[in-house]
Design a protein around this motif. Structure first.
Motif, PDB file in Angstrom:
ATOM      1  N   ILE A  71      -3.246   4.786  -2.898  1.00 49.83           N
ATOM      2  CA  ILE A  71      -4.402   5.669  -2.036  1.00 49.83           C
ATOM      3  C   ILE A  71      -4.221   7.168  -1.705  1.00 49.83           C
ATOM      4  CG2 ILE A  71      -4.893   3.678  -0.493  1.00 49.83           C
ATOM      5  CD1 ILE A  71      -3.221   5.194   2.022  1.00 49.83           C
ATOM      6  N   ALA A 126      -9.116   1.034   7.736  1.00 48.67           N
ATOM      7  CA  ALA A 126      -9.802   0.440   6.407  1.00 48.67           C
ATOM      8  C   ALA A 126     -10.106  -0.732   6.796  1.00 48.67           C
ATOM      9  CB  ALA A 126      -9.292   0.746   5.817  1.00 48.67           C
ATOM     10  N   VAL A 129       1.166  -1.060   0.074  1.00 45.07           N
ATOM     11  CA  VAL A 129       0.037   0.026  -0.144  1.00 45.07           C
ATOM     12  C   VAL A 129       1.239   1.411  -0.309  1.00 45.07           C
ATOM     13  CG1 VAL A 129      -2.151   1.220   1.067  1.00 45.07           C
ATOM     14  CG2 VAL A 129      -1.781  -1.855   1.186  1.00 45.07           C
ATOM     15  N   ARG A 161     -11.668  10.418   1.515  1.00 42.68           N
ATOM     16  CA  ARG A 161     -11.960   9.469   0.687  1.00 42.68           C
ATOM     17  C   ARG A 161     -11.832   8.522   1.477  1.00 42.68           C
ATOM     18  NH1 ARG A 161      -8.342  10.037  -4.900  1.00 42.68           N
ATOM     19  NH2 ARG A 161      -9.885   8.578  -5.432  1.00 42.68           N
ATOM     20  N   GLU A 164     -13.797   5.111   0.206  1.00 39.30           N
ATOM     21  CA  GLU A 164     -13.733   4.924  -1.120  1.00 39.30           C
ATOM     22  C   GLU A 164     -12.272   3.860  -1.216  1.00 39.30           C
ATOM     23  OE1 GLU A 164     -11.474   6.684  -5.085  1.00 39.30           O
ATOM     24  OE2 GLU A 164     -12.597   7.760  -3.881  1.00 39.30           O
ATOM     25  N   GLN A 165     -11.815   4.196  -0.306  1.00 38.64           N
ATOM     26  CA  GLN A 165     -10.162   3.095  -0.031  1.00 38.64           C
ATOM     27  C   GLN A 165     -10.690   1.869   0.708  1.00 38.64           C
ATOM     28  OE1 GLN A 165      -6.811   7.182   0.218  1.00 38.64           O
ATOM     29  NE2 GLN A 165      -7.673   6.349   1.741  1.00 38.64           N
ATOM     30  N   THR A 166     -11.612   2.366   1.774  1.00 42.24           N
ATOM     31  CA  THR A 166     -12.495   0.735   2.624  1.00 42.24           C
ATOM     32  C   THR A 166     -12.001   0.256   1.057  1.00 42.24           C
ATOM     33  OG1 THR A 166     -12.381   2.210   4.256  1.00 42.24           O
ATOM     34  CG2 THR A 166     -13.236  -0.027   4.172  1.00 42.24           C
TER      35      THR A 166
END
Length: 275
Positions: A137, A185, A114, A143, A146-148
């Motif tokens: 990311i 997340a 990541v 955001r 969205e990242q989750t």
């Protein structure tokens, strides 16, 4: 990496002997052939793998692992690892010393890094990162949802993600406080009950007679000089990894509690290996 860690004494200036330049040419040519040859093979395999398997990557991670294992053989850096690799869904977190961590952690376990979004635009490194399935990311709370969802899709595909909670690399002599943002997340509705986090302590032992910060990458150090110093070293050190017992996300009240326990375990393992 985010903000650069820049404390303590500055690194020693780069000095390369004539024989060191010879080692650079030899190792760089072999290492370049391995890395970019492996990249070409990976991309060709991915042309078939992607339409057939989508997010699943049953073949290409083995190519990445082969390249990273043999990179240490070319560099002459020793490699040892302790502990059991996690089989659960989830992520791996580790302390961060330098770009060499990428090779070390890929050499032992098939993982997907990541990384901050800017890395995707870096020449060379960005190409390698995209090809090997890095998750890019933005450190932006707006955001987070969205990242989750992105994390969830990758984890459901069986990917083991890896990130460096310190947010930057260091001189290798310490573990910085863990940032908690990315841990959030894993507390999502669909992930909390099934995900684990495996802490990993990584220590780079310097070559004999070299300063103990030899492999660290911090402050104003640039990638090129650090790479040259590593390639030029006649005597090399070794990297040592300890894979600690995985932590179940649902056993923790929130991201701060989970990050704190991961930091404690990584810090303890790091100190033990440096003795």
């Amino acid at each position: 990496m985010s903000a650069t860690w820049n404390e303590g004494e500055p690194p020693e200036p780069l000095r390369i002997s004539p024989s060191g330049w010879g080692l650079i040419l030899l190792r760089a040519s072999v290492l370049g052939t391995l890395v970019f040859g492996g990249l070409i093979i990976l991309l060709l395999v991915r042309l078939v793998e992607r339409p057939l398997c989508g997010l699943h990557r049953p073949v290409t991670p083995f190519i990445t692992q082969f390249v990273c294992r043999n990179a240490f053989r070319i560099l002459g850096i020793g490699f040892t690892a302790h502990g059991t690799l996690m089989k659960h869904r989830g992520a791996v977190v580790a302390n961060h010393t330098s770009w060499l961590d990428i090779f070390a952690l890929n050499a032992k376990k098939r993982i997907y890094f990541v990384s901050k979004a800017e890395v995707a635009a870096w020449p060379g490194i960005g190409w390698l990162a995209r090809a090997t399935g890095t998750v890019f990311i933005e450190r932006n709370r707006a955001r987070a949802k969205e990242q989750t969802e992105l994390f969830e899709a990758r984890l459901m595909a069986g990917h083991k993600l890896l990130f460096f909670p310190e947010g930057t690399s260091t001189d290798g002599l310490r573990v910085l406080p863990f940032k908690t943002t990315l841990f959030a997340a894993f507390f999502g509705e669909h992930l909390r009950g099934i995900c684990y986090i495996q802490p990993v302590s990584a220590v780079f032992h310097a070559p004999k007679e070299a300063e103990e910060r030899f492999y660290g990458w911090w402050g104003d150090m640039e990638f090129g000089p650090h790479l040259l110093k590593t390639l030029a070293s006649r005597r090399q050190g070794r990297v040592e990894l300890t894979y600690h017992a995985p932590l179940k996300v649902s056993d923790f009240a929130n991201r701060k509690a989970l990050a704190a326990e991961c930091e404690r375990i990584v810090r303890q393992g790091h100190a033990k290996m440096r003795k």
